[in-house]
Enzyme design. Structure first.
Site, PDB file in Angstrom:
ATOM      1  N   SER A  21       0.275 -11.711 -15.009  1.00 39.27           N
ATOM      2  CA  SER A  21      -0.455 -10.505 -14.874  1.00 39.27           C
ATOM      3  C   SER A  21      -0.929  -9.757 -15.921  1.00 39.27           C
ATOM      4  O   SER A  21      -1.959  -9.199 -16.199  1.00 39.27           O
ATOM      5  CB  SER A  21       0.257  -9.426 -14.142  1.00 39.27           C
ATOM      6  OG  SER A  21       1.182  -9.998 -12.939  1.00 39.27           O
ATOM      7  N   ARG A  25      -4.720  -9.191 -17.704  1.00 38.62           N
ATOM      8  CA  ARG A  25      -5.121  -8.067 -17.977  1.00 38.62           C
ATOM      9  C   ARG A  25      -5.805  -7.881 -19.480  1.00 38.62           C
ATOM     10  O   ARG A  25      -6.737  -7.584 -19.990  1.00 38.62           O
ATOM     11  CB  ARG A  25      -4.247  -7.189 -17.679  1.00 38.62           C
ATOM     12  CG  ARG A  25      -4.003  -6.652 -16.431  1.00 38.62           C
ATOM     13  CD  ARG A  25      -2.567  -5.980 -16.017  1.00 38.62           C
ATOM     14  NE  ARG A  25      -2.682  -5.437 -14.502  1.00 38.62           N
ATOM     15  CZ  ARG A  25      -2.540  -6.110 -13.644  1.00 38.62           C
ATOM     16  NH1 ARG A  25      -2.245  -7.515 -13.740  1.00 38.62           N
ATOM     17  NH2 ARG A  25      -2.340  -5.712 -12.626  1.00 38.62           N
ATOM     18  N   ARG A 119     -10.307 -13.571   1.120  1.00 40.72           N
ATOM     19  CA  ARG A 119      -9.587 -12.434   0.513  1.00 40.72           C
ATOM     20  C   ARG A 119     -10.461 -11.083   0.331  1.00 40.72           C
ATOM     21  O   ARG A 119     -11.503 -11.682  -0.358  1.00 40.72           O
ATOM     22  CB  ARG A 119      -8.742 -12.902  -0.675  1.00 40.72           C
ATOM     23  CG  ARG A 119      -7.480 -13.890  -0.345  1.00 40.72           C
ATOM     24  CD  ARG A 119      -6.881 -14.300  -1.778  1.00 40.72           C
ATOM     25  NE  ARG A 119      -6.179 -13.381  -2.275  1.00 40.72           N
ATOM     26  CZ  ARG A 119      -5.325 -13.379  -3.432  1.00 40.72           C
ATOM     27  NH1 ARG A 119      -5.433 -14.767  -4.315  1.00 40.72           N
ATOM     28  NH2 ARG A 119      -4.487 -12.530  -3.877  1.00 40.72           N
ATOM     29  N   ASP A 309       5.697  -9.725  -4.957  1.00 40.51           N
ATOM     30  CA  ASP A 309       5.552 -11.165  -5.262  1.00 40.51           C
ATOM     31  C   ASP A 309       7.100 -11.778  -5.235  1.00 40.51           C
ATOM     32  O   ASP A 309       7.261 -13.193  -4.983  1.00 40.51           O
ATOM     33  CB  ASP A 309       5.221 -11.672  -6.476  1.00 40.51           C
ATOM     34  CG  ASP A 309       3.634 -11.482  -6.455  1.00 40.51           C
ATOM     35  OD1 ASP A 309       2.972 -11.446  -5.524  1.00 40.51           O
ATOM     36  OD2 ASP A 309       3.012 -11.464  -7.779  1.00 40.51           O
ATOM     37  N   ASN A 332       0.270  -6.037   2.576  1.00 42.50           N
ATOM     38  CA  ASN A 332      -0.572  -6.842   1.890  1.00 42.50           C
ATOM     39  C   ASN A 332      -0.280  -7.943   1.463  1.00 42.50           C
ATOM     40  O   ASN A 332      -0.978  -9.186   0.974  1.00 42.50           O
ATOM     41  CB  ASN A 332      -0.830  -5.942   0.510  1.00 42.50           C
ATOM     42  CG  ASN A 332       0.411  -6.116  -0.363  1.00 42.50           C
ATOM     43  OD1 ASN A 332       1.519  -6.278   0.117  1.00 42.50           O
ATOM     44  ND2 ASN A 332       0.052  -6.134  -1.694  1.00 42.50           N
ATOM     45  N   LYS A 336      -2.417 -12.593   0.485  1.00 39.48           N
ATOM     46  CA  LYS A 336      -2.054 -13.377  -0.888  1.00 39.48           C
ATOM     47  C   LYS A 336      -2.691 -14.887  -0.721  1.00 39.48           C
ATOM     48  O   LYS A 336      -3.433 -15.305   0.063  1.00 39.48           O
ATOM     49  CB  LYS A 336      -0.685 -13.391  -1.236  1.00 39.48           C
ATOM     50  CG  LYS A 336      -0.333 -11.920  -1.403  1.00 39.48           C
ATOM     51  CD  LYS A 336      -0.578 -11.512  -2.699  1.00 39.48           C
ATOM     52  CE  LYS A 336      -0.001  -9.947  -2.790  1.00 39.48           C
ATOM     53  NZ  LYS A 336      -0.074  -9.565  -4.379  1.00 39.48           N
ATOM     54  N   ARG A 381       3.873 -19.619  -4.966  1.00 43.07           N
ATOM     55  CA  ARG A 381       5.279 -19.068  -4.494  1.00 43.07           C
ATOM     56  C   ARG A 381       5.943 -19.566  -3.535  1.00 43.07           C
ATOM     57  O   ARG A 381       7.294 -19.521  -3.643  1.00 43.07           O
ATOM     58  CB  ARG A 381       4.786 -17.591  -4.576  1.00 43.07           C
ATOM     59  CG  ARG A 381       4.210 -16.765  -5.708  1.00 43.07           C
ATOM     60  CD  ARG A 381       4.890 -15.321  -6.162  1.00 43.07           C
ATOM     61  NE  ARG A 381       3.988 -14.956  -7.217  1.00 43.07           N
ATOM     62  CZ  ARG A 381       4.338 -15.168  -8.354  1.00 43.07           C
ATOM     63  NH1 ARG A 381       5.384 -16.040  -8.811  1.00 43.07           N
ATOM     64  NH2 ARG A 381       3.361 -14.829  -9.440  1.00 43.07           N
ATOM     65  N   LYS A 406      -0.327 -23.084 -10.509  1.00 40.85           N
ATOM     66  CA  LYS A 406      -1.019 -21.990 -10.547  1.00 40.85           C
ATOM     67  C   LYS A 406      -0.547 -20.924 -11.459  1.00 40.85           C
ATOM     68  O   LYS A 406      -1.244 -20.224 -12.099  1.00 40.85           O
ATOM     69  CB  LYS A 406      -1.131 -21.295  -9.141  1.00 40.85           C
ATOM     70  CG  LYS A 406      -2.002 -20.220  -8.924  1.00 40.85           C
ATOM     71  CD  LYS A 406      -2.172 -19.938  -7.673  1.00 40.85           C
ATOM     72  CE  LYS A 406      -3.573 -19.057  -7.200  1.00 40.85           C
ATOM     73  NZ  LYS A 406      -3.444 -17.707  -7.397  1.00 40.85           N
TER      74      LYS A 406
END
Ligand code: DC
Length: 636
Positions: A21, A25, A119, A309, A332, A336, A381, A406
């Site tokens: 993340s 960013r 998505r 997550d 949500n 994913k 995941r 990933k």
């Protein structure tokens, strides 16, 4: 297909990959900034490769040196011309660059793989429109691809539906310092995964932006751009969840880091949840340490909105907890990399989990667990989490394990580094069915099988053949030290000679019990047994008298078999092909051997404190095997 090796307690320190993340960013911010930035400890994986390559497509120059990334900032204007970027499966790349591409001169088509095309992105596109951008959705039903017509944002006030993904808010925020005027972004509640928005603000401020909350639902960003910065990226808290959960479900202790104390990463929210499940968590500088006690793992009910997550790994941990675990406020997760409610539930059920699902929740209870082939639906995941199930359930295999790349290409190496192959310790006196049960259990779960009695018997045979006095402990120990003994496929090899058949005589039985009471003999043979169970191997069922108490005291699966003396004598007579009138003699020999084995000073025969004791007198052998197998799967 990857076979997961079941594990005993875990141990070790895990250097986490850089936070995905934060890396993605920081990449966007550094690409927009004026000047050259260095991102230290960046993640190098599919999702960040997707960002790096997409930025290159937009004219940004980047270079790797080890885990450090150098980014030549564009000063707020990407390249020119019409370009297409392929974000593959990276959600942050799709969302962040749809917003950031507004500083490109020309058109940018943002597209991705099949899952990405399912998505949603429409909410983001509409908000960018309110801020003066021209973005079209090209896919059906508000989904990618999208076409961005480069034209900087005007700024001003805008409304965003933040109920589906916090990435939409983060995307608008990241480009907002390059709008002509200040941006005031009003989020419509409910706001999903709010900590991720804070994470975005934190990275923006590190590069000189003025951005923050103005009330619970309003975000304000001043115009003014970013300045290049040397930025250190924390370890990935979402990745940390997996080794932490490994310790929670297998026992043992792991340390993970770097995750500095002030870290804003959302998935650190898993720590109090694991504590409530019964694990102990402590901080050591930038590292976090977790010690698990899997036998007392407790079910929990948790609102997981802020740490979505972590849900997949927690749902797997719930298989091994006492009671039903409920994870709520997670709607949500359906959008994913996979449908992390329904797909997750399907795979948990394959392992015997009892799973209930709803629009925005999932509940899991263990039930009768069983191995299965797991399809992680190309979701990193799911793959990482179900590997953890395989640490506890022998025989789990994982399709398409490479999808972990990933976010964590070295995931399985990490797992091998902290796990120890499972040892199932089966102890008990003679004639209780140890060997038959051990062999069957090993066969059922594809584990090795070591009958340690064979080693003592081989030693005894050598002593008898050498004509040594069994009372002469010095001479006996010296001889046994000089022997080479191995057990290969159940065959006992003494000094290179196959002696299996010669070991079953009553003379050898009696002598082995006496030889095994000599401390130096035990020392030598225990060392041999520990070596036999290869630390790099696939795990083993080890049977004997002291396996759970002395040889492998950390084994999480200890079984002690007993049976009434008369039953054992009958079984022995049958095994040795003797006659019925031999029963009384065999009974008294067994009794004498029991007496010696359980009263000797070193490693006497007795159940370990945490052993499952099974009296096999009145049970058919298949039932004993089933009982032991069920215990292995539950471990509580
Ligand atoms: O399991 P068995 O009957 O083959 O064992 C022969 C002897 O070896 C037994 O009487 C005690 C000894 N032994 C031991 O002391 N420790 C072990 N782990 C296994 C066997």
């Amino acid at each position: 297909m990857k076979r997961i090796i079941p594990s005993g307690p875990v141990a070790g320190t895990v250097r986490l990959p850089g936070s995905k993340s934060i890396t993605n960013r920081a990449l966007v911010v550094a690409a927009l900034a004026s000047g050259t930035s260095r991102l230290q400890g960046a993640l190098r994986a599919d999702d960040t490769d997707a960002m790096v390559e997409s930025l290159e497509g937009l004219g940004i120059v980047l270079s790797w040196a080890g885990d450090d990334l150098t980014v030549e900032g564009s000063g707020g204007s990407f390249g020119t011309g019409d370009v297409e970027i392929d974000v593959r499966g990276s959600g942050t790349t799709a969302r962040f660059l749809t917003a950031a591409a507004t500083v490109h001169t020309g058109t940018v088509v943002v597209d991705g793989n099949r899952r990405m095309r399912s998505r949603p992105i429409g909410d983001l596109v509409r908000t960018l429109g309110q801020l003066g951008a021209a973005v079209e959705v090209l896919g059906d039903e508000d989904r990618p691809p999208v076409r961005v017509h480069g034209s900087s944002l005007a700024g001003g006030a805008a409304l965003l539906d933040a109920s589906r993904s916090s990435q939409f808010a983060s995307a608008v925020l990241l480009v907002a310092p390059y709008a002509a005027g200040d941006v005031v972004l009003e989020l419509q509640e409910p706001i999903v995964s709010r900590p991720y928005i804070d994470q975005t603000l934190d990275v923006m401020r590190a590069f000189g932006a003025e951005a923050g909350w103005d009330g619970p639902t309003t975000l304000v960003v001043s115009t003014g751009g970013y300045q290049a910065h040397d930025y250190v990226i924390e370890g990935d808290a979402s990745a940390a969840v997996y080794p932490l959960v490994a310790a929670a479900v297998c026992g043992g202790t792991v340390r993970v880091g770097p995750l500095p104390a002030g870290s804003l990463q959302a998935d650190l929210g898993v720590l109090p949840v694991l504590e409530r499940m019964g694990a102990q968590v402590t901080r050591h500088g930038d590292d976090i340490e977790l010690t698990g006690s899997p036998r007392t793992l407790a079910a929990v009910t948790e609102d997981m909105n802020a740490a979505p997550d972590a849900v997949v790994a927690l749902a797997v941990a719930a298989l091994f907890a006492e009671g039903r675990t409920s994870l709520t406020n997670i709607a949500n997760l359906r959008i994913k990399e996979s449908n992390r409610i329904d797909d997750l539930a399907d795979e948990l059920r394959k392992l015997g989990g009892s799973v209930e699902t709803g629009d925005d929740h999932l509940s899991v209870e263990g039930g009768e667990l069983a191995p299965a082939d797991i399809d992680p639906r190309d979701d990193h995941r799911l793959a990482m989490a179900f590997a953890l199930a395989g640490l506890r359930i022998p025989g789990v295999r994982l399709e398409n394990p490479d999808c972990v790349a990933k976010t964590w290409p070295d995931y399985f190496d990490m797992l091998e580094g902290i796990t120890t192959p499972l040892v199932v310790a089966i102890d008990g006196p003679g004639g209780v069915g140890k060997s038959t049960v051990s062999q069957a259990v090993a066969g059922r779960f594809g584990l090795g099988h070591l009958e340690t009695g064979g080693m003592y018997r081989a030693g005894a045979l050598a002593v008898l053949e050498a004509g040594l006095d069994l009372e002469d402990e010095e001479a006996v120990a010296a001889l046994i030290d000089s022997l080479t003994v191995d057990i290969v496929d159940g065959q006992v090899i003494l000094n290179g000679r196959e002696v299996t058949a010669a070991l079953r005589t009553e003379a050898v039985s009696g002598a082995s019990s006496r030889v095994s009471a000599i401390p130096r003999v035990r020392e030598a043979l225990v060392a041999l047994q520990r070596r036999w169970v290869d630390p790099e191997g696939e795990g083993a069922v080890v049977e004997g008298r002291d396996i759970g108490t002395v040889v492998f005291p950390d084994s999480p699966v200890k079984v002690y078999l007993t049976a009434r003396p008369e039953v054992r004598a009958v079984r022995r007579v049958r095994d040795l092909g003797l006659r019925e009138d031999d029963i009384p003699r065999i009974a008294s020999e067994l009794a004498a051997r029991d007496q010696r084995d359980s009263t000797r000073e070193v490693s006497p025969l007795r159940p370990a404190e945490d052993a499952l004791v099974v009296d096999t007198s009145d049970m058919p052998i298949e039932q004993v095997v089933d009982r032991v197998a069920a215990y292995m799967l539950e471990r509580r």
